[in-house]
Design an enzyme around this catalytic site. Structure first.
Site, PDB file in Angstrom:
ATOM      1  N   ARG A  48       1.013  -1.214  -0.137  1.00 10.63           N
ATOM      2  CA  ARG A  48      -0.091   0.008  -0.017  1.00 10.63           C
ATOM      3  C   ARG A  48       0.843   0.802   0.168  1.00 10.63           C
ATOM      4  NH1 ARG A  48      -2.891  -0.847   5.545  1.00 10.63           N
ATOM      5  NH2 ARG A  48      -0.310  -1.496   5.674  1.00 10.63           N
ATOM      6  N   GLU A  53       7.540   7.252  11.919  1.00  7.41           N
ATOM      7  CA  GLU A  53       7.249   8.078  13.204  1.00  7.41           C
ATOM      8  C   GLU A  53       8.703   8.976  11.841  1.00  7.41           C
ATOM      9  OE1 GLU A  53       7.971   6.669  16.403  1.00  7.41           O
ATOM     10  OE2 GLU A  53       6.270   5.267  17.126  1.00  7.41           O
ATOM     11  N   ARG A  83      17.148  29.078  -0.911  1.00  2.00           N
ATOM     12  CA  ARG A  83      16.922  29.797   0.271  1.00  2.00           C
ATOM     13  C   ARG A  83      18.005  30.103   1.168  1.00  2.00           C
ATOM     14  NH1 ARG A  83      11.627  30.705   0.080  1.00  2.00           N
ATOM     15  NH2 ARG A  83      10.203  29.974  -1.483  1.00  2.00           N
ATOM     16  N   HIS A  86      20.368  32.184   6.395  1.00  6.44           N
ATOM     17  CA  HIS A  86      19.470  32.190   7.307  1.00  6.44           C
ATOM     18  C   HIS A  86      19.657  31.954   9.098  1.00  6.44           C
ATOM     19  CE1 HIS A  86      16.815  32.439   3.542  1.00  6.44           C
ATOM     20  NE2 HIS A  86      16.967  33.748   3.720  1.00  6.44           N
ATOM     21  N   LYS A  96      16.413  23.743  14.306  1.00  7.37           N
ATOM     22  CA  LYS A  96      16.005  23.093  13.060  1.00  7.37           C
ATOM     23  C   LYS A  96      15.979  22.642  13.116  1.00  7.37           C
ATOM     24  CE  LYS A  96      15.957  28.239  10.968  1.00  7.37           C
ATOM     25  NZ  LYS A  96      16.350  28.358   9.842  1.00  7.37           N
ATOM     26  N   TYR A 156      10.102  21.856   8.314  1.00  2.60           N
ATOM     27  CA  TYR A 156      11.053  21.957   9.721  1.00  2.60           C
ATOM     28  C   TYR A 156      10.583  22.196  10.594  1.00  2.60           C
ATOM     29  CZ  TYR A 156      12.612  27.104   8.271  1.00  2.60           C
ATOM     30  OH  TYR A 156      12.223  28.331   7.910  1.00  2.60           O
ATOM     31  N   ASP A 194      18.391  38.316  -0.023  1.00 10.40           N
ATOM     32  CA  ASP A 194      19.588  37.404  -0.094  1.00 10.40           C
ATOM     33  C   ASP A 194      20.593  37.666  -0.909  1.00 10.40           C
ATOM     34  OD1 ASP A 194      17.923  35.382   1.438  1.00 10.40           O
ATOM     35  OD2 ASP A 194      17.082  34.247   0.505  1.00 10.40           O
TER      36      ASP A 194
END
Length: 211
Positions: A48, A53, A83, A86, A96, A156, A194
């Site tokens: 399927r 987790e 990106r 940061h 994070k 995140y 950026d």
């Protein structure tokens, strides 16, 4: 045989034959960067699809990772988007936990903790919906990613809320870092914001490495 309640509940959720299901912890793989950890979940597959987790507080705590996440962020980007880099300054710095829902990215971090044995060094790891790897990025790292697939969705967890006043960044193509984003220069898509970040030498930084 089922050894504990968690095994029974997980087996029940994915409807695997209970006698053939054995719980297996996700893998926590330390890097050469203190506190930067690669996490590989155990994936259960059948006809399927799959089940795994993506986060388990008990397993994190057992590994000495005691973090309370308070915010989830999600983005979708096209091929060539870069990106970063940061971060938020202390006291609003964020840990994070990064993973990919669809597509493939090159996830990149820079250690900016003064006094760290890996200060100023970069680490990159390919994260994808296929490999299911996650990267736990501690406070004191600048973070960014490039999109290697047609599109990619990234999610995140953060242990501190967004705080506009503490936003900071480092130029993605800082010569001192020499990051290979895996994207040809003529295909790179970068926001105006950026493009004007400072170099690592001139960036805002109030992080100090704690052993």
């Amino acid at each position: 045989p089922i050894k504990n309640r968690l095994e029974f509940e997980s087996a029940e959720i994915i409807n695997l034959p209970i006698l053939h299901y054995q719980f297996k912890k996700m893998a926590f793989i330390k890097t050469d960067f203190p506190g930067l950890i690669i996490i590989e979940p155990t994936v259960f597959k059948d006809s399927r699809g799959y089940f795994f987790e993506s986060y388990n507080e008990k397993q994190f705590t057992a590994e000495g990772i005691d973090i309370r996440f308070v915010q989830d962020n999600q983005s979708k980007s096209s091929y060539g988007v870069i990106r970063g880099l940061h971060y938020q300054l202390a006291p609003h710095a964020q840990t994070k936990l990064i993973r990919v829902l669809s597509g493939t990215i090159l996830d990149v971090v820079v250690d900016i903790r003064k006094g760290s044995p890996t200060y100023g060094k970069t680490f990159s790891l390919e994260l994808s919906a296929e490999n299911n790897k996650q990267l736990l990025v501690p406070k004191g790292f600048a973070h960014g990613f490039s999109v290697l697939s047609e599109t990619a969705e990234v999610i995140y967890k953060c242990d501190a809320f967004y705080n506009k006043e503490s936003e900071a960044g480092i130029l993605f193509n800082d010569p001192a870092l020499n990051i290979d984003w895996g994207i040809p220069a003529d295909k790179a898509i970068i926001s105006e914001k950026d493009l004007v970040h400072p170099s690592i030498v001139h960036c805002k930084n109030n992080f100090v490495f704690e052993r």
